[in-house]
Design a protein around this motif. Structure first.
Motif, mmCIF file in Angstrom:
data_model
loop_
_atom_site.group_PDB
_atom_site.id
_atom_site.type_symbol
_atom_site.label_atom_id
_atom_site.label_comp_id
_atom_site.label_asym_id
_atom_site.label_seq_id
_atom_site.Cartn_x
_atom_site.Cartn_y
_atom_site.Cartn_z
ATOM 1 N N PHE A 161 0.860 -1.183 0.000
ATOM 2 C CA PHE A 161 0.000 0.000 0.000
ATOM 3 C C PHE A 161 0.897 1.233 0.000
ATOM 4 C CE2 PHE A 161 -2.669 3.125 2.333
ATOM 5 C CZ PHE A 161 -3.735 3.178 1.456
ATOM 6 N N LYS A 170 0.835 -0.439 6.282
ATOM 7 C CA LYS A 170 -0.418 -0.499 5.522
ATOM 8 C C LYS A 170 -0.233 -1.463 4.354
ATOM 9 C CE LYS A 170 -2.264 3.121 7.733
ATOM 10 N NZ LYS A 170 -1.625 3.066 9.006
ATOM 11 N N ILE A 171 -1.264 -2.291 4.107
ATOM 12 C CA ILE A 171 -1.225 -3.254 3.016
ATOM 13 C C ILE A 171 -2.590 -3.310 2.330
ATOM 14 C CG2 ILE A 171 0.604 -4.705 3.994
ATOM 15 C CD1 ILE A 171 -1.569 -6.617 4.999
ATOM 16 N N LYS A 172 -2.614 -3.928 1.146
ATOM 17 C CA LYS A 172 -3.866 -4.219 0.447
ATOM 18 C C LYS A 172 -4.018 -5.729 0.406
ATOM 19 C CE LYS A 172 -2.819 -0.839 -2.883
ATOM 20 N NZ LYS A 172 -2.813 -0.485 -4.290
ATOM 21 N N LYS A 202 -8.222 -2.609 2.343
ATOM 22 C CA LYS A 202 -6.984 -2.039 2.879
ATOM 23 C C LYS A 202 -6.916 -2.383 4.354
ATOM 24 C CE LYS A 202 -7.250 1.678 -0.413
ATOM 25 N NZ LYS A 202 -7.823 2.980 -0.650
ATOM 26 N N THR A 242 -4.211 -2.365 8.155
ATOM 27 C CA THR A 242 -3.014 -1.932 8.859
ATOM 28 C C THR A 242 -2.575 -3.050 9.816
ATOM 29 O OG1 THR A 242 -2.034 -0.171 10.212
ATOM 30 C CG2 THR A 242 -4.301 -0.736 10.701
#
Length: 189
Positions: free
Chosen positions: A91, A125-127, A144, A146
């Motif tokens: 992200f 943060k990632i998707k 999305k 965290t």
């Protein structure tokens, strides 16, 4: 004046380790926890008073008086153990996308196995692309998240800015999964 006794009808409890129904005896004392309409978790003491057979077998318990309910602090959403395929993408932090599987999931977050060499930190943060199998269809979600906790290779994340529709889909999946586990538990006992 005659007192009216009100009863609750509950499903047979399922042993979390064996996934089999646990049968209760009449007169047996219980300490139960329940989620009410306002999503408040309450605990109360009660007694088994019988059984009732409808579409599924049920236990009849005595309803306690209003002052006998104790409110309990809890997670915001129901969490279920579930091994689902997912893809993790960057992200903000740059890393190579990878595929993995979940350990558990709720409408608020999930935990997954870090099957890559990526070193995650708290608040990264990632998707996440996720496939939810319902009885006759697959639902695909893109959310999305965290990072909230890291335990060895297990990463726990909280969803951020999730749409109400996606959150409802996740809630439905969690309840669907619980029902399937209960059906399996009753079927094999």
């Amino acid at each position: 004046m005659k007192k009216t006794v009100i009863f609750f009808y509950i499903d047979y409890p399922i042993n979390e380790k064996t996934h089999k129904a646990h049968f209760l005896l009449d007169g047996q004392k219980l300490s139960l926890t329940s989620i009410w309409n306002d999503q408040q978790l309450v605990r109360f003491e009660t007694t088994v008073v019988g059984r009732r057979k409808e579409k599924i077998p049920m236990i009849v318990i005595k309803r306690p008086k209003e002052d006998q309910y104790v409110k309990v602090q809890r997670r915001e959403f129901v969490r279920v153990m579930s091994k689902l395929d997912l893809a993790v993408h960057p992200f903000v932090k740059d890393f190579n996308p990878f595929t993995s599987f979940t350990h558990n999931i709720s409408a608020g977050g999930l935990s997954f196995e870090n099957s890559s060499d990526t070193l995650f930190k708290i608040d990264d943060k990632i998707k996440i692309w996720l496939v939810l199998p319902f009885s006759k269809e697959l639902q695909y979600l893109h959310v999305k998240a965290t990072v909230k906790r890291i335990e060895n290779k297990q990463i726990n994340v909280q969803f951020i800015n999730i749409s109400e529709k996606d959150q409802q889909t996740l809630l439905q999946y969690c309840y669907f999964t619980q029902v399937q586990l209960r059906i399996k538990g009753l079927k094999y006992e």
